[in-house]
Design an enzyme around this catalytic site. Structure first.
Site, PDB file in Angstrom:
ATOM      1  CE  LYS A 221      -4.577  -1.228   2.307  1.00 45.55           C
ATOM      2  NZ  LYS A 221      -5.566  -0.863   3.078  1.00 45.55           N
TER       3      LYS A 221
ATOM      4  CE  LYS B  15     -13.409  -2.555   0.320  1.00 46.97           C
ATOM      5  NZ  LYS B  15     -14.238  -2.445   1.473  1.00 46.97           N
TER       6      LYS B  15
ATOM      7  CE  LYS C  95      -8.740  -9.358  -1.065  1.00 47.96           C
ATOM      8  NZ  LYS C  95      -7.949  -9.172   0.084  1.00 47.96           N
TER       9      LYS C  95
END
Ligand code: TRP
Length: 346
Positions: free
Chosen positions: A132, A214, A211
């Site tokens: 991230k 969002k 995967k």
């Protein structure tokens, strides 16, 4: 039955009962609740609630959502939306504890205390942090300490079972280690939580590659109107070897078949597999059957969601937070005591 009967004691309503194992899980209120969340997590939560074997707690983890840049107004709206969606999905506040993380301040308090026993080096090794944070101009300290807050969520309630996806196993291992370190230093306050992996095969995104997530924009939202739901499903990737209808497909490699395994009955699954490998059906035929399976599951959820009022949801979240707070307060008393914190004047 005579009072001496061994059964008499077990039936005695005043006999101390073994506490139920506690289940805790959390979901971030970002984006919208999508099919991957439903099949991989929320549907399993519902089953656990229905079974009634465990004491379950489910949390909308808003404080985790602020570790990356976000809009305040949007976050507030998402918290409500997630709460409504979860209740519509059967996370029934009458049968479980459903609450919003930041409504119980003890989460952030405990996170700070646990930070004192969490090695810096371990946090730097967390894959989610690396992924991230990579290539970003701004990486918050919160993103780095995210797993400490997650440990606090779980330990605060002494939860022993934590339903999570595979990507959270590393965080859970850290939480377990934190328990060992803390207890070793201060005494046996916490219990080691165990992960419980979903048995549903992992549903990939519409690209069929990564995967469903969002942040990748490859999702179908659970409460998407039927037409849009179908448009997305219709164009979703299938087995790349099936370029034309006459190419035999490989169900085991196809994300659409994975979804069939989650929502279609055994007979439909074998019919689908046969028609795919035999190149009898085109992918759209297969998806139409899948759509029927989804509709069977989703129609009742949509109806429930329509019937929910925001005031009911808010009330439920307030009650949930209160229930959670009662447990949290007790744990924090113990923690402050063993850690030598506070003046004891309060
Ligand atoms: N990190 C989890 C995720 O992104 C969400 C989460 C936060 C969580 N706190 C938790 C999950 C505690 C289980 C237990 O999926």
């Amino acid at each position: 039955m005579s009072p001496e009967s061994p059964l008499a004691t077990t039936l005695d309503p005043d006999a101390p009962r073994k506490p139920k194992p506690r289940v805790f899980s959390g979901i971030q209120p970002t984006g919208e609740l999508h099919l991957g969340n439903w099949l991989g997590a929320v549907r399993t939560w519902r089953a656990q609630i229905e079974e009634g074997r465990d004491d379950t707690m489910f949390c909308v983890v808003d404080a985790h959502a602020i570790t990356v840049p976000y809009e305040a107004a949007e976050l507030r709206q998402k918290i409500d939306a997630f709460a409504i969606d979860l209740i519509a999905c059967g996370i029934d506040p009458e049968k479980t504890t459903l609450f919003v993380q930041s409504d119980v301040r003890e989460h952030t308090e405990l996170a700070w205390y646990l930070a004192g026993v969490t090695p810096y080096g371990e946090l730097g090794r967390m894959t989610q942090f690396k992924e991230k944070g990579e290539g970003k101009d701004f990486v918050s300290t919160g993103l780095f300490t995210y797993p400490v807050l997650m440990s606090a969520d779980i330990l605060l309630y002494k939860a022993t079972i934590v339903p999570v996806g595979e990507d959270q196993i590393q965080h859970l291992e850290l939480a377990r280690e934190t328990v060992r370190r803390f207890n070793h230093r201060f005494g046996p306050v916490f219990v080691e939580p165990q992960p419980r992996l979903s048995t549903t095969p992992r549903v990939m995104g519409l690209d069929g590659e990564s995967k469903m997530s969002k942040s990748k924009g490859n999702t179908i939202n659970l409460f998407e109107p039927k037409e849009e739901f179908w448009q997305k499903l219709r164009t979703a990737f299938t087995d790349p070897q099936r370029l034309t209808r006459t190419d035999p497909g490989r169900p085991e490699l196809c994300n659409i078949f994975t979804m069939h395994k989650a929502v279609s009955d055994a007979q439909t699954q074998s019919e689908v597999a046969e028609n795919c490998t035999g190149a009898k059906w085109g992918c759209v035929d297969c998806k139409k059957v899948l759509m029927e399976g989804f509709e069977r599951e989703l129609v009742p959820l949509r109806a429930k969601r329509e019937a929910l009022s925001m005031s009911h949801v808010r009330q439920a979240l307030g009650d949930g937070a209160e229930k959670a707070r009662r447990i949290a307060t007790e744990t924090m008393k113990e923690v402050r005591e063993v850690m030598g914190l506070g003046s004891l004047a309060t």
